[in-house]
Motif scaffolding. Sequence first.
Motif, mmCIF file in Angstrom:
data_model
loop_
_atom_site.group_PDB
_atom_site.id
_atom_site.type_symbol
_atom_site.label_atom_id
_atom_site.label_comp_id
_atom_site.label_asym_id
_atom_site.label_seq_id
_atom_site.Cartn_x
_atom_site.Cartn_y
_atom_site.Cartn_z
ATOM 1 N N LYS A 1 -13.547 7.739 36.106
ATOM 2 C CA LYS A 1 -12.543 7.393 37.220
ATOM 3 C C LYS A 1 -13.148 7.149 38.521
ATOM 4 O O LYS A 1 -12.427 6.551 39.579
ATOM 5 C CB LYS A 1 -11.523 8.709 37.133
ATOM 6 N N ASP B 1 -5.908 2.244 39.355
ATOM 7 C CA ASP B 1 -6.956 3.258 39.173
ATOM 8 C C ASP B 1 -7.857 2.831 37.804
ATOM 9 O O ASP B 1 -7.787 2.985 36.735
ATOM 10 C CB ASP B 1 -5.924 4.527 38.359
ATOM 11 N N GLU C 1 -0.964 16.388 34.409
ATOM 12 C CA GLU C 1 -2.290 16.034 34.822
ATOM 13 C C GLU C 1 -2.367 15.265 36.075
ATOM 14 O O GLU C 1 -1.659 14.446 36.502
ATOM 15 C CB GLU C 1 -2.863 15.110 33.581
ATOM 16 N N PHE D 1 -5.382 14.596 38.740
ATOM 17 C CA PHE D 1 -6.930 14.589 39.153
ATOM 18 C C PHE D 1 -7.211 13.989 40.393
ATOM 19 O O PHE D 1 -6.439 13.133 40.903
ATOM 20 C CB PHE D 1 -7.628 13.970 37.930
ATOM 21 N N GLU E 1 -5.720 0.219 35.889
ATOM 22 C CA GLU E 1 -4.424 0.688 35.715
ATOM 23 C C GLU E 1 -3.616 0.483 36.686
ATOM 24 O O GLU E 1 -3.999 0.910 37.831
ATOM 25 C CB GLU E 1 -4.996 2.369 35.386
ATOM 26 N N GLU F 1 -14.487 8.093 29.167
ATOM 27 C CA GLU F 1 -13.010 9.160 29.092
ATOM 28 C C GLU F 1 -12.935 9.666 27.679
ATOM 29 O O GLU F 1 -12.599 10.843 27.284
ATOM 30 C CB GLU F 1 -12.012 8.442 29.655
ATOM 31 N N GLU G 1 -0.377 1.103 38.851
ATOM 32 C CA GLU G 1 0.358 2.431 39.036
ATOM 33 C C GLU G 1 1.159 2.199 40.427
ATOM 34 O O GLU G 1 0.635 1.603 41.347
ATOM 35 C CB GLU G 1 -0.554 3.510 39.196
ATOM 36 N N SER H 1 0.545 5.236 28.039
ATOM 37 C CA SER H 1 -0.676 5.789 28.303
ATOM 38 C C SER H 1 -0.795 7.125 27.353
ATOM 39 O O SER H 1 -2.166 7.253 26.923
ATOM 40 C CB SER H 1 -0.572 6.587 29.789
ATOM 41 N N TYR I 1 -3.936 15.160 24.940
ATOM 42 C CA TYR I 1 -2.942 14.167 25.774
ATOM 43 C C TYR I 1 -1.554 14.486 25.279
ATOM 44 O O TYR I 1 -0.668 14.154 25.878
ATOM 45 C CB TYR I 1 -3.625 12.711 25.437
ATOM 46 N N ARG J 1 -4.844 6.707 25.202
ATOM 47 C CA ARG J 1 -5.810 8.021 25.402
ATOM 48 C C ARG J 1 -5.992 8.349 24.105
ATOM 49 O O ARG J 1 -7.075 8.770 23.547
ATOM 50 C CB ARG J 1 -5.217 9.019 26.426
ATOM 51 N N GLY K 1 -1.844 11.696 35.316
ATOM 52 C CA GLY K 1 -2.205 10.714 34.083
ATOM 53 C C GLY K 1 -1.275 11.317 32.894
ATOM 54 O O GLY K 1 -0.501 12.346 33.065
ATOM 55 N N VAL K 2 -1.143 10.282 31.972
ATOM 56 C CA VAL K 2 -0.408 10.556 30.900
ATOM 57 C C VAL K 2 1.153 10.782 30.971
ATOM 58 O O VAL K 2 1.780 11.752 30.630
ATOM 59 C CB VAL K 2 -1.045 11.702 29.854
ATOM 60 N N GLY L 1 0.380 7.172 37.565
ATOM 61 C CA GLY L 1 0.108 7.081 36.109
ATOM 62 C C GLY L 1 0.311 5.624 35.657
ATOM 63 O O GLY L 1 1.062 4.868 36.463
ATOM 64 N N THR L 2 -0.386 5.220 34.445
ATOM 65 C CA THR L 2 -0.030 3.712 34.385
ATOM 66 C C THR L 2 0.850 3.653 33.097
ATOM 67 O O THR L 2 0.856 4.565 32.142
ATOM 68 C CB THR L 2 -1.473 3.237 33.843
HETATM 69 O O1 DO4 Z 1 -6.353 11.540 31.419
HETATM 70 C C1 DO4 Z 1 -6.652 10.533 31.667
HETATM 71 C C2 DO4 Z 1 -6.119 9.599 32.935
HETATM 72 C C3 DO4 Z 1 -4.762 9.185 32.367
HETATM 73 C C4 DO4 Z 1 -4.491 8.035 33.446
HETATM 74 O O2 DO4 Z 1 -5.071 7.813 34.547
HETATM 75 C C5 DO4 Z 1 -3.105 7.698 33.497
HETATM 76 O O3 DO4 Z 1 -2.439 7.852 32.610
HETATM 77 O O4 DO4 Z 1 -2.633 6.671 34.403
#
Ligand code: DO4
Length: 293
Positions: free
Chosen positions: A184, A166, A116, A118, A145, A173, A147, A87, A106, A91, A81-82, A257-258
Motif C-alpha cells: 500500500k 489507494d 480494517e 490502516f 482503488e 497483499e 475511494e 472489495s 477478509y 481480496r 478496507g473491505v 474503501g474501494t
Molecule cells: O485489506 C486490504 C485493503 C483493503 C482496501 O484497501 C479496500 O478495501 O479499499
Amino acid sequence: MRIIRFRDRENTVMAAITDDHELYRLEGQDFTDLIIQAENKNVSIFEWVSEIVQKQTPLPSAVEELKLLVPVKAPEVWAAGVTYQRSREARNFEATDGKMDVHTFYDKVYAADRPEIFFKSTAARTVGTNDTVYIRSDSDWQVPESELGLVLSRKGDILGYTIGNDMSCRDIEGENPLYLPQAKIWRNSCSIGPAIRLIESVKNPYELQISCRIFRNDVIVFEDTANTNQLKRRFDELVSYLAQDNILFDGTVLLTGTCIVPPEDFTLLPKDRIEIEIPEIGILTNIVGSNLS
Ligand code: DO4
Ligand code: MG
C-alpha cells in the motif's frame, strides 16, 4: 462549494473557493488555514467561505486553466478496507488463489464490529490531480482503488469530501496479510483531489456515484461505476475507530474503501491514465509512472 489549491503564473501557491462558476481567492495557502480562520471567527467553514464569496470579486481565471495541487496538504492519509462486498470478494480471490469457498480474515473483518483501518500515506507520498502515481518495481499485479475520502479536523469532525486513489499491489497483499504496508505504501502511491467539497453542500454522502476509467494509449481499457450506497459502514463509525486513543491533525484524510476492482487479469502499466470521478467533487486524473522511469 469546493475548495481547491493551485499554483499561479508566478509560482505562488493559493487556495480558492469555487462555486462551479466563479473562483474566489482565500487567505492562506491551505485548507488547514481555513479550519483555523473559521474557528477564530467561531463559525463553520461553510459560513466563513460563504461570507468570503459574498464580499469578494471573483478571480479572472477559470478553474480548468489552473495547475491544481492536492486540495489539502494532508499530514496523514489513513484508509479503511473491505468496506464494500466487491472489495471483500477481490481480496478473497487474491488471498486464496481463486478458491472462493474458503472463509478468510477478509470475511471476518467485513462482518466484525471493528473495521480494517490502516496507515496509507504522508504528505510527501501523496500527489494531486494530473500528477504521476508510481507503480512498484517488485509487483506484477497493481491496480488503482477509487475511494471517497473524508477530510477531517484534529477533533475528528468530517469537514468535507475528496476523491482518493489507494494504489495497491494485489500480489503482495495476497501473498501474506503482513505485507500490507508494502502493498500500500511507496513513493507516489496515493493521490487525492481535485477538490474538497464541504459537507454542508452535499445532500447525501451515501448516494455518491464513483466511476473509474483507465486509458492505455488513449483507448479505454477499464471502466466501472459504483455508489456509496453500497458501503457496509457509516462514515462516523470509521472516524470513531480511527480517532480512538489516537492523535489526528487538521486535514487528515480517511479513505473509505474501494467498491471498484478491475478484472483479475488487469495490471496497471506505465503511461496508463487513471480517471476517478465523483460528479459532486470532480475528476481525479493521474498518469502512471514507474519508480525507474
Ligand atoms: O485489506 C486490504 C485493503 C483493503 C482496501 O484497501 C479496500 O478495501 O479499499
Ligand atoms: Mg483501498
